[in-house]
Motif scaffolding. Structure first.
Motif, PDB file in Angstrom:
ATOM      1  N   ARG A  20       0.837  -1.212   0.000  1.00 47.99           N
ATOM      2  CA  ARG A  20       0.000   0.000   0.000  1.00 47.99           C
ATOM      3  C   ARG A  20       0.866   1.255   0.000  1.00 47.99           C
ATOM      4  NH1 ARG A  20      -2.653  -0.885   4.941  1.00 47.99           N
ATOM      5  NH2 ARG A  20      -3.361   1.253   4.868  1.00 47.99           N
ATOM      6  N   ALA A  21       1.961   1.252   0.768  1.00 48.40           N
ATOM      7  CA  ALA A  21       2.867   2.410   0.803  1.00 48.40           C
ATOM      8  C   ALA A  21       3.478   2.649  -0.569  1.00 48.40           C
ATOM      9  CB  ALA A  21       3.955   2.200   1.859  1.00 48.40           C
ATOM     10  N   ILE A  22       3.905   1.582  -1.219  1.00 53.94           N
ATOM     11  CA  ILE A  22       4.476   1.692  -2.571  1.00 53.94           C
ATOM     12  C   ILE A  22       3.439   2.274  -3.523  1.00 53.94           C
ATOM     13  CG2 ILE A  22       5.260   0.330  -4.555  1.00 53.94           C
ATOM     14  CD1 ILE A  22       6.652  -1.540  -2.466  1.00 53.94           C
ATOM     15  N   ALA A  23       2.195   1.809  -3.416  1.00 52.93           N
ATOM     16  CA  ALA A  23       1.129   2.302  -4.299  1.00 52.93           C
ATOM     17  C   ALA A  23       0.859   3.786  -4.061  1.00 52.93           C
ATOM     18  CB  ALA A  23      -0.150   1.485  -4.099  1.00 52.93           C
ATOM     19  N   VAL A  24       0.820   4.209  -2.790  1.00 52.34           N
ATOM     20  CA  VAL A  24       0.572   5.621  -2.466  1.00 52.34           C
ATOM     21  C   VAL A  24       1.686   6.490  -3.029  1.00 52.34           C
ATOM     22  CG1 VAL A  24       0.472   7.296  -0.568  1.00 52.34           C
ATOM     23  CG2 VAL A  24      -0.888   5.209  -0.453  1.00 52.34           C
ATOM     24  N   LEU A  25       2.930   6.083  -2.821  1.00 54.25           N
ATOM     25  CA  LEU A  25       4.055   6.868  -3.327  1.00 54.25           C
ATOM     26  C   LEU A  25       4.083   6.886  -4.848  1.00 54.25           C
ATOM     27  CD1 LEU A  25       6.725   5.726  -0.740  1.00 54.25           C
ATOM     28  CD2 LEU A  25       5.778   8.042  -0.978  1.00 54.25           C
ATOM     29  N   SER A  26       3.687   5.795  -5.471  1.00 54.97           N
ATOM     30  CA  SER A  26       3.628   5.744  -6.927  1.00 54.97           C
ATOM     31  C   SER A  26       2.568   6.707  -7.455  1.00 54.97           C
ATOM     32  CB  SER A  26       3.322   4.321  -7.379  1.00 54.97           C
ATOM     33  OG  SER A  26       3.204   4.258  -8.774  1.00 54.97           O
ATOM     34  N   HIS A  57      -2.224   8.775   4.643  1.00 61.76           N
ATOM     35  CA  HIS A  57      -2.770   8.046   3.490  1.00 61.76           C
ATOM     36  C   HIS A  57      -3.001   6.575   3.818  1.00 61.76           C
ATOM     37  CE1 HIS A  57      -2.878  10.709  -0.042  1.00 61.76           C
ATOM     38  NE2 HIS A  57      -1.870  11.339   0.525  1.00 61.76           N
ATOM     39  N   LEU A  58      -2.090   6.004   4.595  1.00 59.53           N
ATOM     40  CA  LEU A  58      -2.189   4.581   4.939  1.00 59.53           C
ATOM     41  C   LEU A  58      -3.098   4.341   6.135  1.00 59.53           C
ATOM     42  CD1 LEU A  58       1.571   3.592   4.528  1.00 59.53           C
ATOM     43  CD2 LEU A  58      -0.302   3.224   2.909  1.00 59.53           C
ATOM     44  N   ARG A  59      -3.521   5.422   6.793  1.00 58.35           N
ATOM     45  CA  ARG A  59      -4.362   5.349   7.999  1.00 58.35           C
ATOM     46  C   ARG A  59      -3.685   4.504   9.079  1.00 58.35           C
ATOM     47  NH1 ARG A  59      -8.358   5.073   3.816  1.00 58.35           N
ATOM     48  NH2 ARG A  59      -9.663   6.926   3.840  1.00 58.35           N
ATOM     49  N   ARG A 116       5.883  13.735   2.627  1.00 58.11           N
ATOM     50  CA  ARG A 116       6.363  13.627   3.998  1.00 58.11           C
ATOM     51  C   ARG A 116       5.928  12.299   4.590  1.00 58.11           C
ATOM     52  NH1 ARG A 116       5.415  19.466   6.980  1.00 58.11           N
ATOM     53  NH2 ARG A 116       7.026  20.559   5.802  1.00 58.11           N
ATOM     54  N   LEU A 117       6.752  11.809   5.502  1.00 59.18           N
ATOM     55  CA  LEU A 117       6.436  10.564   6.195  1.00 59.18           C
ATOM     56  C   LEU A 117       5.085  10.668   6.903  1.00 59.18           C
ATOM     57  CD1 LEU A 117       7.543   7.775   6.860  1.00 59.18           C
ATOM     58  CD2 LEU A 117       8.748   8.780   8.786  1.00 59.18           C
ATOM     59  N   SER A 118       4.794  11.826   7.496  1.00 61.06           N
ATOM     60  CA  SER A 118       3.516  12.019   8.191  1.00 61.06           C
ATOM     61  C   SER A 118       2.334  11.937   7.227  1.00 61.06           C
ATOM     62  CB  SER A 118       3.503  13.356   8.933  1.00 61.06           C
ATOM     63  OG  SER A 118       3.731  14.425   8.026  1.00 61.06           O
ATOM     64  N   SER A 174       4.296   3.453  12.927  1.00 65.51           N
ATOM     65  CA  SER A 174       4.126   2.293  12.039  1.00 65.51           C
ATOM     66  C   SER A 174       4.590   2.614  10.623  1.00 65.51           C
ATOM     67  CB  SER A 174       2.667   1.844  12.019  1.00 65.51           C
ATOM     68  OG  SER A 174       2.267   1.428  13.298  1.00 65.51           O
ATOM     69  N   ALA A 175       4.315   3.837  10.162  1.00 65.40           N
ATOM     70  CA  ALA A 175       4.767   4.244   8.824  1.00 65.40           C
ATOM     71  C   ALA A 175       6.294   4.266   8.777  1.00 65.40           C
ATOM     72  CB  ALA A 175       4.200   5.618   8.461  1.00 65.40           C
ATOM     73  N   THR A 176       6.913   4.696   9.871  1.00 69.49           N
ATOM     74  CA  THR A 176       8.375   4.706   9.936  1.00 69.49           C
ATOM     75  C   THR A 176       8.918   3.290   9.772  1.00 69.49           C
ATOM     76  OG1 THR A 176       8.408   6.673  11.337  1.00 69.49           O
ATOM     77  CG2 THR A 176      10.362   5.260  11.408  1.00 69.49           C
ATOM     78  N   GLU A 177       8.284   2.320  10.419  1.00 66.74           N
ATOM     79  CA  GLU A 177       8.720   0.922  10.294  1.00 66.74           C
ATOM     80  C   GLU A 177       8.564   0.413   8.860  1.00 66.74           C
ATOM     81  OE1 GLU A 177       6.574  -1.338  13.228  1.00 66.74           O
ATOM     82  OE2 GLU A 177       7.415  -0.176  14.885  1.00 66.74           O
TER      83      GLU A 177
END
Length: 138
Positions: free
Chosen positions: A39-45, A58-60, A51-53, A65-68
């Motif tokens: 999901r993170a890859i899809a959002v960034l794509s 976006h990932l809710r 920003r990480l925040s 957890s996003a940092t991990e």
């Protein structure tokens, strides 16, 4: 009585969702990514550098957890981090070239899995289901 006639719409819907999730998980095995990483890859794509925040929003998921998730993706060479020039306390995350290629491959695999699942429906039923699901989504 027809098989499954006592199942509620809710139960059938969740059974289909489980089947789709399972098929997608199997389709993503070649890239060895978790659902959160995918999901993170899809959002960034889709949205580009952020920003990480913002990625966490976006990932809710919680920023920790996003940092991990980003740590794992960075370790694999799929994303890079850089300081945000507008705010040194913030970190920007972007896909690397390898990450962008992975995003394309994952998107294709997910689309193919969706096609495989929905192939059982004729075009009219697919159109109706799509219309109904968009109403429920929105």
């Amino acid at each position: 009585m027809h098989e499954g006639q006592d199942e509620s719409l809710f139960e059938v819907f969740w059974a289909v969702a489980r089947r789709l999730r399972h098929g997608t998980r199997v389709a993503l095995e070649p890239w060895n990514v978790t659902p959160s990483q995918s999901r993170a890859i899809a959002v960034l794509s889709r949205h580009g550098e952020m920003r990480l925040s913002a990625l966490a929003e976006h990932l809710r998921i919680a920023p920790r957890s996003a940092t991990e998730v980003v740590d794992d993706l960075q370790e694999r060479g799929l994303v890079s981090r850089s300081p945000d020039p507008a705010d040194r306390r913030a970190t920007l995350v972007t896909l690397t070239e390898q990450g962008a290629a992975t995003a394309t491959a994952i998107h294709r695999a997910r689309a193919e899995e969706g096609e495989r699942l929905f192939a059982a429906l004729d075009p009219e039923d697919r159109a109706q289901l799509s219309r109904i699901l968009r109403i429920l989504r929105d």
